[in-house]
Write a protein that holds these residues in place. Sequence first.
Motif, PDB file in Angstrom:
ATOM      1  N   ALA A 121      11.451  25.598  44.075  1.00 30.85           N
ATOM      2  CA  ALA A 121      10.306  25.128  43.297  1.00 30.85           C
ATOM      3  C   ALA A 121       9.309  26.254  43.072  1.00 30.85           C
ATOM      4  O   ALA A 121       8.772  26.417  41.956  1.00 30.85           O
ATOM      5  N   LEU A 122       9.050  27.043  44.095  1.00 35.15           N
ATOM      6  CA  LEU A 122       8.097  28.150  43.975  1.00 35.15           C
ATOM      7  C   LEU A 122       8.620  29.244  43.055  1.00 35.15           C
ATOM      8  O   LEU A 122       7.852  29.848  42.290  1.00 35.15           O
ATOM      9  N   VAL A 123       9.925  29.493  43.113  1.00 39.02           N
ATOM     10  CA  VAL A 123      10.520  30.478  42.207  1.00 39.02           C
ATOM     11  C   VAL A 123      10.414  29.999  40.762  1.00 39.02           C
ATOM     12  O   VAL A 123      10.070  30.762  39.852  1.00 39.02           O
ATOM     13  N   ALA A 124      10.710  28.712  40.539  1.00 42.09           N
ATOM     14  CA  ALA A 124      10.603  28.151  39.184  1.00 42.09           C
ATOM     15  C   ALA A 124       9.178  28.273  38.657  1.00 42.09           C
ATOM     16  O   ALA A 124       8.958  28.609  37.479  1.00 42.09           O
ATOM     17  N   LEU A 125       8.189  28.034  39.524  1.00 42.08           N
ATOM     18  CA  LEU A 125       6.785  28.173  39.132  1.00 42.08           C
ATOM     19  C   LEU A 125       6.470  29.628  38.800  1.00 42.08           C
ATOM     20  O   LEU A 125       5.776  29.910  37.804  1.00 42.08           O
ATOM     21  N   GLY A 126       6.986  30.545  39.597  1.00 39.14           N
ATOM     22  CA  GLY A 126       6.753  31.965  39.338  1.00 39.14           C
ATOM     23  C   GLY A 126       7.333  32.409  38.004  1.00 39.14           C
ATOM     24  O   GLY A 126       6.701  33.182  37.265  1.00 39.14           O
ATOM     25  N   ILE A 127       8.520  31.927  37.681  1.00 42.84           N
ATOM     26  CA  ILE A 127       9.148  32.271  36.400  1.00 42.84           C
ATOM     27  C   ILE A 127       8.329  31.686  35.245  1.00 42.84           C
ATOM     28  O   ILE A 127       8.111  32.351  34.219  1.00 42.84           O
ATOM     29  N   ALA A 148      -2.472  23.010  36.491  1.00 38.53           N
ATOM     30  CA  ALA A 148      -1.263  23.275  35.708  1.00 38.53           C
ATOM     31  C   ALA A 148      -0.063  23.508  36.624  1.00 38.53           C
ATOM     32  O   ALA A 148       1.054  23.055  36.340  1.00 38.53           O
ATOM     33  N   ALA A 149      -0.292  24.211  37.741  1.00 36.05           N
ATOM     34  CA  ALA A 149       0.792  24.447  38.705  1.00 36.05           C
ATOM     35  C   ALA A 149       1.259  23.137  39.323  1.00 36.05           C
ATOM     36  O   ALA A 149       2.455  22.905  39.504  1.00 36.05           O
ATOM     37  N   ASN A 150       0.303  22.269  39.652  1.00 35.20           N
ATOM     38  CA  ASN A 150       0.652  20.957  40.200  1.00 35.20           C
ATOM     39  C   ASN A 150       1.551  20.178  39.247  1.00 35.20           C
ATOM     40  O   ASN A 150       2.571  19.609  39.645  1.00 35.20           O
ATOM     41  N   LYS A 151       1.149  20.135  37.998  1.00 34.49           N
ATOM     42  CA  LYS A 151       1.905  19.365  37.010  1.00 34.49           C
ATOM     43  C   LYS A 151       3.304  19.946  36.804  1.00 34.49           C
ATOM     44  O   LYS A 151       4.279  19.198  36.676  1.00 34.49           O
ATOM     45  N   PHE A 152       3.407  21.274  36.792  1.00 29.23           N
ATOM     46  CA  PHE A 152       4.723  21.898  36.613  1.00 29.23           C
ATOM     47  C   PHE A 152       5.649  21.542  37.774  1.00 29.23           C
ATOM     48  O   PHE A 152       6.792  21.126  37.575  1.00 29.23           O
ATOM     49  N   ILE A 153       5.146  21.712  39.002  1.00 28.10           N
ATOM     50  CA  ILE A 153       5.982  21.424  40.167  1.00 28.10           C
ATOM     51  C   ILE A 153       6.325  19.938  40.218  1.00 28.10           C
ATOM     52  O   ILE A 153       7.453  19.553  40.554  1.00 28.10           O
ATOM     53  N   LYS A 185       6.689  17.811  37.716  1.00 26.68           N
ATOM     54  CA  LYS A 185       7.738  17.505  36.734  1.00 26.68           C
ATOM     55  C   LYS A 185       9.074  18.114  37.165  1.00 26.68           C
ATOM     56  O   LYS A 185      10.126  17.499  36.988  1.00 26.68           O
ATOM     57  N   TRP A 186       9.028  19.290  37.749  1.00 28.83           N
ATOM     58  CA  TRP A 186      10.257  19.940  38.252  1.00 28.83           C
ATOM     59  C   TRP A 186      10.884  19.078  39.349  1.00 28.83           C
ATOM     60  O   TRP A 186      12.097  18.849  39.356  1.00 28.83           O
ATOM     61  N   ALA A 187      10.060  18.587  40.271  1.00 27.67           N
ATOM     62  CA  ALA A 187      10.570  17.764  41.372  1.00 27.67           C
ATOM     63  C   ALA A 187      11.137  16.447  40.852  1.00 27.67           C
ATOM     64  O   ALA A 187      12.175  15.973  41.327  1.00 27.67           O
ATOM     65  N   GLY A 188      10.454  15.843  39.864  1.00 23.91           N
ATOM     66  CA  GLY A 188      10.947  14.594  39.291  1.00 23.91           C
ATOM     67  C   GLY A 188      12.296  14.762  38.630  1.00 23.91           C
ATOM     68  O   GLY A 188      13.194  13.920  38.798  1.00 23.91           O
ATOM     69  N   ARG A 189      12.465  15.847  37.904  1.00 28.67           N
ATOM     70  CA  ARG A 189      13.747  16.105  37.258  1.00 28.67           C
ATOM     71  C   ARG A 189      14.831  16.399  38.292  1.00 28.67           C
ATOM     72  O   ARG A 189      15.968  15.938  38.159  1.00 28.67           O
ATOM     73  N   ALA A 190      14.502  17.148  39.339  1.00 30.63           N
ATOM     74  CA  ALA A 190      15.470  17.457  40.393  1.00 30.63           C
ATOM     75  C   ALA A 190      15.944  16.186  41.100  1.00 30.63           C
ATOM     76  O   ALA A 190      17.127  16.037  41.410  1.00 30.63           O
ATOM     77  N   ALA A 191      14.998  15.264  41.344  1.00 29.60           N
ATOM     78  CA  ALA A 191      15.368  13.998  41.992  1.00 29.60           C
ATOM     79  C   ALA A 191      16.238  13.159  41.069  1.00 29.60           C
ATOM     80  O   ALA A 191      17.242  12.568  41.502  1.00 29.60           O
ATOM     81  N   LEU A 192      15.872  13.105  39.789  1.00 29.06           N
ATOM     82  CA  LEU A 192      16.626  12.307  38.820  1.00 29.06           C
ATOM     83  C   LEU A 192      18.054  12.831  38.652  1.00 29.06           C
ATOM     84  O   LEU A 192      19.012  12.062  38.550  1.00 29.06           O
ATOM     85  N   ASP A 193      18.188  14.135  38.653  1.00 31.05           N
ATOM     86  CA  ASP A 193      19.505  14.750  38.487  1.00 31.05           C
ATOM     87  C   ASP A 193      20.326  14.762  39.780  1.00 31.05           C
ATOM     88  O   ASP A 193      21.509  15.099  39.760  1.00 31.05           O
ATOM     89  N   GLY A 194      19.690  14.440  40.902  1.00 33.25           N
ATOM     90  CA  GLY A 194      20.391  14.513  42.186  1.00 33.25           C
ATOM     91  C   GLY A 194      20.764  15.932  42.545  1.00 33.25           C
ATOM     92  O   GLY A 194      21.788  16.187  43.185  1.00 33.25           O
ATOM     93  N   ARG A 195      19.907  16.856  42.162  1.00 34.55           N
ATOM     94  CA  ARG A 195      20.227  18.282  42.286  1.00 34.55           C
ATOM     95  C   ARG A 195      20.446  18.723  43.728  1.00 34.55           C
ATOM     96  O   ARG A 195      21.262  19.597  44.005  1.00 34.55           O
ATOM     97  N   PHE A 196      19.723  18.113  44.644  1.00 37.00           N
ATOM     98  CA  PHE A 196      19.809  18.539  46.046  1.00 37.00           C
ATOM     99  C   PHE A 196      20.352  17.443  46.961  1.00 37.00           C
ATOM    100  O   PHE A 196      20.260  17.544  48.182  1.00 37.00           O
TER     101      PHE A 196
END
Length: 227
Positions: free
Chosen positions: A20-26, A40-45, A47-58
Amino acid sequence: MTIRITHNDPQKLAHIAWCALVALGIARKDKKVPKKNRVAANKFIGKWAGRAALDGRFGPQYRDELSIWESNGVKNAMISNVEASLEEVLDKYAGKVAHAKKFPASYKRRIHNAGCALRTLNWTVKIGLLRDWENEGAYSPDCDHTAFIMKEHMDEFDNIGRLANPISLMVISNDVQKLVDAFYDAGILLFQRSTNKHNGKCQYVFEIHPDNNGKGLTNMAPTEAKS
């Protein structure tokens, strides 16, 4: 009592926070997220976490954490600091990984270490408790702050102290938190099988599984137990 789930793979949770931190840095490097903009950082992380959970990424076992990150990042964007929280997760769990590397391979040794720690806290820990076979195999430990493993379960260890099959740990205590923490610090994750109350004392049956893997169990041991 509130039961809180603990993962037995802190390295993976640290890895998810790192991702998540790497994605924010990019995103900051690509100017998709303004630098030094906490909201803005809060919102990015989030949305990233929501998509990761939805996709079952981890995997499904980390959806709870990802959902919390999503909520804090999106719903509570104005007041939270998700980036700082993930940096804390990364630091905390990386430390757990370093600690875990020092655990002995022998589960028998880990149990012994947990027992030693508990005895300094005035617990009674009995490993290899014999049944009273003259009285139909009965056993009657009823003192508070007591933990024991029956003698027949000791046969489940191989010749170097590793577990071949799950074994049971019986506990009598109104302050089980100290026991759970001691075993966790010694490298053993307890899995809760059942609870009972007798003469005002809480009784627990925990299970210790090979490789800290309690597949098929729905109740993991409390890392924070509140009456």
